[in-house]
Design a protein around this motif. Structure first.
Motif, PDB file in Angstrom:
ATOM      1  N   THR A 113       0.824  -1.208   0.000  1.00 24.18           N
ATOM      2  CA  THR A 113       0.000   0.000   0.000  1.00 24.18           C
ATOM      3  C   THR A 113       0.857   1.255   0.000  1.00 24.18           C
ATOM      4  OG1 THR A 113      -1.752  -1.143   1.221  1.00 24.18           O
ATOM      5  CG2 THR A 113      -1.798   1.267   1.215  1.00 24.18           C
ATOM      6  N   TYR A 114       1.819   1.325   0.945  1.00 22.78           N
ATOM      7  CA  TYR A 114       2.653   2.523   1.050  1.00 22.78           C
ATOM      8  C   TYR A 114       3.520   2.698  -0.192  1.00 22.78           C
ATOM      9  CZ  TYR A 114       6.526   5.525   2.489  1.00 22.78           C
ATOM     10  OH  TYR A 114       7.477   6.511   2.531  1.00 22.78           O
ATOM     11  N   ASP A 115       4.152   1.611  -0.662  1.00 22.79           N
ATOM     12  CA  ASP A 115       5.019   1.702  -1.833  1.00 22.79           C
ATOM     13  C   ASP A 115       4.251   2.147  -3.070  1.00 22.79           C
ATOM     14  OD1 ASP A 115       7.128   0.900  -0.276  1.00 22.79           O
ATOM     15  OD2 ASP A 115       7.057  -1.197  -0.905  1.00 22.79           O
ATOM     16  N   THR A 116       3.025   1.635  -3.221  1.00 22.37           N
ATOM     17  CA  THR A 116       2.205   2.008  -4.377  1.00 22.37           C
ATOM     18  C   THR A 116       1.793   3.474  -4.306  1.00 22.37           C
ATOM     19  OG1 THR A 116       1.342  -0.254  -4.536  1.00 22.37           O
ATOM     20  CG2 THR A 116       0.111   1.485  -5.666  1.00 22.37           C
ATOM     21  N   VAL A 117       1.352   3.895  -3.120  1.00 25.93           N
ATOM     22  CA  VAL A 117       0.932   5.293  -2.953  1.00 25.93           C
ATOM     23  C   VAL A 117       2.117   6.232  -3.144  1.00 25.93           C
ATOM     24  CG1 VAL A 117       0.043   6.987  -1.295  1.00 25.93           C
ATOM     25  CG2 VAL A 117      -1.026   4.741  -1.471  1.00 25.93           C
ATOM     26  N   LYS A 118       3.280   5.861  -2.605  1.00 25.34           N
ATOM     27  CA  LYS A 118       4.465   6.707  -2.722  1.00 25.34           C
ATOM     28  C   LYS A 118       4.885   6.857  -4.180  1.00 25.34           C
ATOM     29  CE  LYS A 118       9.225   7.162  -0.943  1.00 25.34           C
ATOM     30  NZ  LYS A 118       9.065   8.481  -0.301  1.00 25.34           N
TER      31      LYS A 118
END
Length: 448
Positions: free
Chosen positions: A256-261
């Motif tokens: 989730t974080y990697d995709t959003v970043k």
């Protein structure tokens, strides 16, 4: 300490909204010489509420919700003045460019801007009493080194904290420590409620049994470094050992974080990259007229997992090559000085973000020659290469003595302490905070 900071930020936010709204009511009262009817107030409040959101963002970027705002009281009027000048310009553009939200007569807007500035200024200067802690808990600080001294001074000299250290115990002098005299007697005679200690220090081991007995006297224990991190927003390097990394640093992927970043990197860098192309001809012409040298330089920097990445910048020095381990004169050109101060020299790096070798937010990438030297001099320095380097980062926002062009061990140690804070706490919210703070740095032409 974290709870205090959150409470302050919430109170400041609510206070700002209240006084923005109160200024609107006062404006209507002065303008029409009577108490404004509810419908008239709401008709004005709707369009102004959009402005309030924008103004709050401007206040955040200006640093008016940071904990140090209350300490630097003398600077508040200037900061608010600058923020309100920007807010006033945004308000004029908002109401003049969007006819649907227009207010009549336009004089109302200018009256409001004057009133809101006065009320916000009074609130931010004299509202400090809301944040002063009425009751302070007596505490004893047990630790050593520079971090202990910094923590002692910060807490005792600032009325916003609910602690007051009546005594400090230096663990480097434990040979002369009399536990009963130095700690036990003071706990009971001065009603000590909190002991903040460096529990990771080997020298605290011999006194742990005595500290344990104080639990039954309703004494609360706090990790000294947890307080330090909450206050200074960096990780004290004296804390760093292998166990700290095992507890706090993880390289496991967060989908989730990697995709959003990555999505944030693309959504911000693509439009900014295209807009930046407008400046390229003017910058290149300036470089050509200055010394007729090449426009760009390519540098190898250390990226994620210590792999070398290529970065491109506008040339700002008389020579292309940079090696921190070598001496020799390499002067900054006249145009280069302006490009560095304005950060325009780094515009080509936006395309490194689009390509994926860099991110918008992360530790700044270093030259291989510098990394080689720092890895020998600074323990655990290479851990900052666990994630992608960034155009801006936590250290660039908060560190005052940035290491620039040349080897600087002490400044780089401090920089690492901020990088470790980011590694431990990185999140989408923290990334957005850095993005907004970077805007302030770019406007003020500061940072590194």
């Amino acid at each position: 300490m974290t709870a205090i900071r959150k409470k302050e930020a919430i109170l400041l936010f609510l206070g700002d909204i209240f006084f923005f709204s109160l200024a609107l009511w006062v404006m209507l009262f002065l303008r029409y010489k009577e108490i404004p009817e509810a419908q008239l107030f709401y008709d004005h409040l709707l369009p102004f509420s959009f402005l309030f959101i924008i103004w709050i963002i401007v206040f955040f970027i200006a640093g008016l919700y940071e904990k140090h705002t209350l300490i630097l009281r003398k600077k508040i009027p200037v900061v608010i003045l600058n923020a309100q000048i920007i807010n006033s310009a945004l308000a004029v553009l908002f109401f003049y460019l969007i006819p649907y939200f227009g207010i009549t007569p336009k004089t109302n807007l200018f009256i409001y801007l004057i009133i809101s500035f006065g009320l916000i200024l009074l609130w931010r200067i004299y509202g400090e009493s809301f944040f002063q802690v009425s009751y302070k808990q007596n505490a004893i600080l047990v630790g050593s080194g520079k971090e202990m001294k910094e923590l002692l001074q910060e807490v005792n000299d600032n009325s916003r904290y609910d602690l007051h250290f009546i005594s400090s115990i230096d663990l480097d002098q434990t040979d002369s420590l009399d536990f009963k005299e130095d700690i036990l007697n003071r706990v009971y005679s001065e009603n000590v409620q909190v002991i903040a200690a460096d529990f990771r220090n080997d020298k605290v081991g011999p006194i742990l049994p005595n500290l344990y007995n104080l639990v039954f006297s309703n004494v609360r224990f706090i990790d000294m470094y947890k307080i330090y991190e909450d206050i200074f927003d960096r990780i004290p390097l004296s804390l760093i050992k292998h166990s700290w990394f095992l507890e706090n640093i993880s390289t496991a992927k967060s989908i989730t974080y990697d995709t959003v970043k990555r999505a944030m990197d693309i959504m911000i860098s693509v439009p900014f990259g295209l807009i930046s192309l407008v400046f390229y001809p003017f910058i290149m012409l300036a470089i050509l007229l200055d010394d007729r040298g090449p426009f760009f330089i390519m540098q190898e920097r250390v990226g994620k997992n210590a792999k070398l990445i290529k970065t491109y910048k506008f040339r700002t020095m008389s020579r292309n090559e940079i090696d921190l381990s070598k001496g020799g004169e390499n002067k900054i050109t006249r145009v280069g000085s302006f490009l560095r101060k304005s950060r325009l020299d780094e515009l080509p790096q936006i395309f490194s973000v689009i390509y994926g070798s860099m991110s918008l937010i992360g530790p700044r990438p270093e030259l291989p020659s510098g990394v080689k030297h720092y890895e020998q001099e600074i323990p655990y320095y290479n851990v900052r290469h666990l994630i992608k380097p960034g155009l801006s980062g936590w250290a660039q926002i908060y560190q005052e003595n940035h290491p620039h062009h040349g080897l600087a061990i002490d400044a780089t140690k401090e920089k690492l302490s901020y990088d470790l804070f980011y590694l431990k706490n990185r999140s989408f919210i923290l990334d957005m905070t850095i993005v907004l703070k970077t805007i302030k740095k770019l406007i003020s032409r500061s940072g590194a």
